[in-house]
Design a protein around this motif. Structure first.
Motif, PDB file in Angstrom:
ATOM      1  N   ARG A 185       0.830  -1.202   0.000  1.00  0.00           N
ATOM      2  CA  ARG A 185       0.000   0.000   0.000  1.00  0.00           C
ATOM      3  C   ARG A 185       0.868   1.258   0.000  1.00  0.00           C
ATOM      4  NH1 ARG A 185      -3.188  -2.681  -1.731  1.00  0.00           N
ATOM      5  NH2 ARG A 185      -5.251  -3.280  -0.980  1.00  0.00           N
ATOM      6  N   VAL A 186       0.300   2.337  -0.558  1.00  0.00           N
ATOM      7  CA  VAL A 186       0.986   3.621  -0.580  1.00  0.00           C
ATOM      8  C   VAL A 186      -0.040   4.725  -0.394  1.00  0.00           C
ATOM      9  CG1 VAL A 186       0.813   3.957  -3.081  1.00  0.00           C
ATOM     10  CG2 VAL A 186       2.704   5.013  -1.835  1.00  0.00           C
ATOM     11  N   ALA A 187       0.376   5.843   0.213  1.00  0.00           N
ATOM     12  CA  ALA A 187      -0.494   7.008   0.408  1.00  0.00           C
ATOM     13  C   ALA A 187       0.362   8.267   0.384  1.00  0.00           C
ATOM     14  CB  ALA A 187      -1.252   6.910   1.728  1.00  0.00           C
ATOM     15  N   VAL A 188      -0.236   9.363  -0.082  1.00  0.00           N
ATOM     16  CA  VAL A 188       0.429  10.660  -0.079  1.00  0.00           C
ATOM     17  C   VAL A 188      -0.382  11.596   0.805  1.00  0.00           C
ATOM     18  CG1 VAL A 188       1.285  12.586  -1.462  1.00  0.00           C
ATOM     19  CG2 VAL A 188       1.274  10.279  -2.416  1.00  0.00           C
ATOM     20  N   ARG A 189       0.298  12.292   1.714  1.00  0.00           N
ATOM     21  CA  ARG A 189      -0.385  13.196   2.637  1.00  0.00           C
ATOM     22  C   ARG A 189      -1.067  14.316   1.870  1.00  0.00           C
ATOM     23  NH1 ARG A 189       3.072  15.364   7.663  1.00  0.00           N
ATOM     24  NH2 ARG A 189       3.360  17.199   6.372  1.00  0.00           N
ATOM     25  N   GLY A 190      -2.144  14.839   2.430  1.00  0.00           N
ATOM     26  CA  GLY A 190      -2.964  15.825   1.748  1.00  0.00           C
ATOM     27  C   GLY A 190      -2.240  17.091   1.356  1.00  0.00           C
ATOM     28  N   ASP A 191      -1.175  17.461   2.076  1.00  0.00           N
ATOM     29  CA  ASP A 191      -0.404  18.646   1.718  1.00  0.00           C
ATOM     30  C   ASP A 191       0.760  18.311   0.798  1.00  0.00           C
ATOM     31  OD1 ASP A 191       1.223  17.297   3.463  1.00  0.00           O
ATOM     32  OD2 ASP A 191       1.482  18.962   4.873  1.00  0.00           O
ATOM     33  N   GLY A 192       0.885  17.031   0.432  1.00  0.00           N
ATOM     34  CA  GLY A 192       1.943  16.606  -0.473  1.00  0.00           C
ATOM     35  C   GLY A 192       3.315  16.528   0.139  1.00  0.00           C
ATOM     36  N   ALA A 193       3.433  16.786   1.445  1.00  0.00           N
ATOM     37  CA  ALA A 193       4.742  16.872   2.074  1.00  0.00           C
ATOM     38  C   ALA A 193       5.300  15.533   2.524  1.00  0.00           C
ATOM     39  CB  ALA A 193       4.678  17.819   3.275  1.00  0.00           C
ATOM     40  N   GLN A 194       4.471  14.494   2.552  1.00  0.00           N
ATOM     41  CA  GLN A 194       4.943  13.200   3.051  1.00  0.00           C
ATOM     42  C   GLN A 194       4.333  12.069   2.227  1.00  0.00           C
ATOM     43  OE1 GLN A 194       3.668  11.314   6.996  1.00  0.00           O
ATOM     44  NE2 GLN A 194       5.704  12.052   7.538  1.00  0.00           N
ATOM     45  N   ILE A 195       5.126  11.015   2.023  1.00  0.00           N
ATOM     46  CA  ILE A 195       4.672   9.815   1.334  1.00  0.00           C
ATOM     47  C   ILE A 195       4.836   8.642   2.282  1.00  0.00           C
ATOM     48  CG2 ILE A 195       5.074   8.255  -0.616  1.00  0.00           C
ATOM     49  CD1 ILE A 195       6.115  10.679  -2.174  1.00  0.00           C
ATOM     50  N   ALA A 196       3.803   7.813   2.387  1.00  0.00           N
ATOM     51  CA  ALA A 196       3.831   6.642   3.266  1.00  0.00           C
ATOM     52  C   ALA A 196       3.598   5.394   2.437  1.00  0.00           C
ATOM     53  CB  ALA A 196       2.762   6.756   4.355  1.00  0.00           C
ATOM     54  N   ALA A 197       4.278   4.321   2.800  1.00  0.00           N
ATOM     55  CA  ALA A 197       4.066   3.039   2.129  1.00  0.00           C
ATOM     56  C   ALA A 197       4.256   1.923   3.145  1.00  0.00           C
ATOM     57  CB  ALA A 197       5.013   2.869   0.952  1.00  0.00           C
ATOM     58  N   ALA A 198       3.498   0.843   2.958  1.00  0.00           N
ATOM     59  CA  ALA A 198       3.575  -0.302   3.859  1.00  0.00           C
ATOM     60  C   ALA A 198       4.034  -1.524   3.085  1.00  0.00           C
ATOM     61  CB  ALA A 198       2.212  -0.569   4.500  1.00  0.00           C
ATOM     62  N   ASP A 199       5.012  -2.252   3.644  1.00  0.00           N
ATOM     63  CA  ASP A 199       5.464  -3.454   2.952  1.00  0.00           C
ATOM     64  C   ASP A 199       4.670  -4.672   3.417  1.00  0.00           C
ATOM     65  OD1 ASP A 199       6.622  -4.553   5.306  1.00  0.00           O
ATOM     66  OD2 ASP A 199       8.628  -3.845   4.813  1.00  0.00           O
TER      67      ASP A 199
END
Length: 519
Positions: A185-199
């Protein structure tokens, strides 16, 4: 007349042929289940020209057609399926499912979007090609992909150990590294300042979008089935394969909350106000609906009962394992935060207890009482380590003994313990040996709150008269002396000591800038 060119490559009978409008490309459908594309040389010659692309279908093809600029090719066959291909990349843009039999003819309009097909069931259909771009993002499988908030890029994850960012032409921009397993899974924070991903092993990674720096790696404890950011960007929620919802702080990855679901979680999102999370329904009749979960719920989660009088003081241990309470019944109680049960009951004070403070290591607790003493306790054993009692000047023949001033506040920092009394005095003690290190004449009335700054070089005192004083511990010099318009019940410094907030009896919070010399 000899042919201008011989186009070779099909392994079975040619069923249809199409030529691009500029006569540079030729395509043919074949009974070998493929559409073949040839690029014609500027001066065609009577020689074999091999096909540049073979676009494989599931059954024999019967009809093909180029779009207006020859960038797309439509192909259809005996199974009634129409496929639209990107000629340059040889990728399938879209696939239309069977509608009642073999397709007899297909035509792609000059706009590259409108598709006409006829069928053996004597029907014709017009479809719209919705896909604008297809690009290969992973050698095996793309497990998740999202747009950045500004819509200018796509972020994808898959079997490779990197998060990839693409522009809208399919060009790879950058890759975020640091993973230990393939992503789910991957997600981008609403302000575009952070990217998260789960392995796939349950690790959650947080990257700074500006410089691609990996800022946190979190072991969630289970494979993550879905990710979601809160509207104000301060939290991220991960739904786990173990049916747990876990909320983390985006600033440092700290765990904030865990909630358990009765059934597997496949989707999760914060509500617009950030106070609730929504998931697929967890149990009961609403199996096909959704469930609502409270984040940092304002509702009471439990009542810890045990004191026989009013509670005047509360404190959490820095490690989060313990909570301490004290009050009018003269006892101090240490609670296990996880279970809500009393772990220790501490007795010894001879009057109400008004102040509590844990040491930084969470192993010791200081209490301050109206009996004029402060006591240091061992949290694990519940044993009293030592007392800190303000010395009373001996009375001469004409004076009565000086009464003991009640301890109303206490604070700890490093090896120092501060107690504050109803006479306005603040006393600094050596925690290791119990000796009085210094006396500060802070206020002209009862002191309700004392607090050290971060490096224990300054001390704040606020109290009944509304005065707020910050003193230098080394020499006792007053660095700030000001007043609120009402009784000051509480005062807190920011971590850097630059601001001071005061809770006043006038119903206001007073916020002050602290001069540089007093920080």
């Amino acid at each position: 007349m000899p042919p201008l060119a011989v186009l070779s490559g099909a392994a079975d009978a040619i069923t249809d042929v199409a030529v691009s409008k500029d006569a540079t490309l030729v395509a043919a459908s074949s009974a070998d289940k493929s559409a073949h594309v040839w690029k014609l040389p500027a001066a065609a010659a009577a020689q074999p020209i091999p096909a540049e692309a073979a676009l494989v279908h599931d059954t024999p093809l019967r009809s093909i057609d180029f779009g207006g600029d020859a960038s797309r090719l439509a192909a259809a066959g005996d199974d009634g399926v129409v496929q639209v291909w990107d000629v340059a990349t040889r990728t399938r843009l879209q696939r239309y499912l069977p509608r009642g039999g073999a397709i007899t003819q297909v035509a792609l309009a000059d706009d590259n979007v409108t598709l006409l097909s006829t069928c053996v069931d004597q029907t014709a259909a017009v479809d719209t090609v919705a896909a604008s771009l297809v690009f290969g993002a992973d050698p095996q499988a793309v497990t998740d992909a999202v747009f950045t908030p500004d819509g200018a890029a796509i972020v994808s994850v898959g079997s490779e150990l990197a998060v990839k960012q693409w522009d809208l032409t399919g060009k790879l921009g950058r890759q975020l590294a640091g993973a230990k397993a393939a992503f789910g899974r991957v997600a981008v924070r609403g302000d575009g300042a952070q990217i998260a991903a789960a392995d796939v092993d349950g690790r959650l990674y947080l990257w700074n979008a500006a410089d691609a720096a990996l800022t946190a790696t979190i072991e969630t404890g289970a494979a993550v089935t879905e990710l979601g950011y809160s509207p104000k960007h301060e939290q991220i929620v991960a739904a786990g394969a173990d049916q747990q919802l876990r909320v983390f702080a985006t600033a440092d990855g700290a765990m904030l909350q865990t909630l358990a679901s009765a059934t597997p979680l496949t989707t999760v999102a914060f509500t617009a106000d950030g106070r609730q999370m929504l998931t697929n329904a967890s149990a009961g009749e609403a199996q096909h609906g959704f469930a609502e979960w409270a984040f940092a719920s304002p509702a009471e989660l439990g009542a810890w009962a045990g004191h026989t009088g009013a509670v005047y003081a509360l404190a959490f241990s820095p490690d989060g394992m313990w909570a301490a309470s004290a009050g009018a019944d003269q006892t101090v109680r240490i609670w296990n935060v996880e279970t809500g049960q009393v772990a220790k009951q501490l007795s010894g004070h001879a009057a109400a207890v008004y102040g509590l403070a844990f040491q930084a290591d969470s192993k010791q607790l200081v209490s301050a009482s109206a009996d004029g003493s402060a006591r240091l306790w061992n949290v694990d054993s519940g044993a009293e380590v030592r007392q800190f009692v303000v010395p009373v000047a001996p009375a001469d023949e004409t004076e009565s003994p000086k009464p003991v001033a009640p301890c109303l506040a206490v604070a700890t920092q490093g090896n120092l313990i501060a107690t504050a009394n109803s006479d306005g005095g603040v006393y600094l003690w050596n925690a290791a040996n119990g000796q009085l290190a210094k006396t500060l004449e802070a206020l002209d009335g009862a002191v309700y709150r004392v607090a050290f700054n971060a490096d224990a070089t300054k001390l704040l005192a606020v109290g009944h008269t509304g005065r707020m004083v910050i003193g230098n511990i080394a020499d006792g010099k007053t660095l700030l002396d000001t007043s609120a318009p009402a009784v000051a019940y509480d005062g807190r410094l920011t971590t850097d000591g630059s601001r001071l907030a005061i809770a006043g009896a006038d119903g206001n919070v007073h916020l002050l800038d602290v001069p540089a010399a007093a920080r």
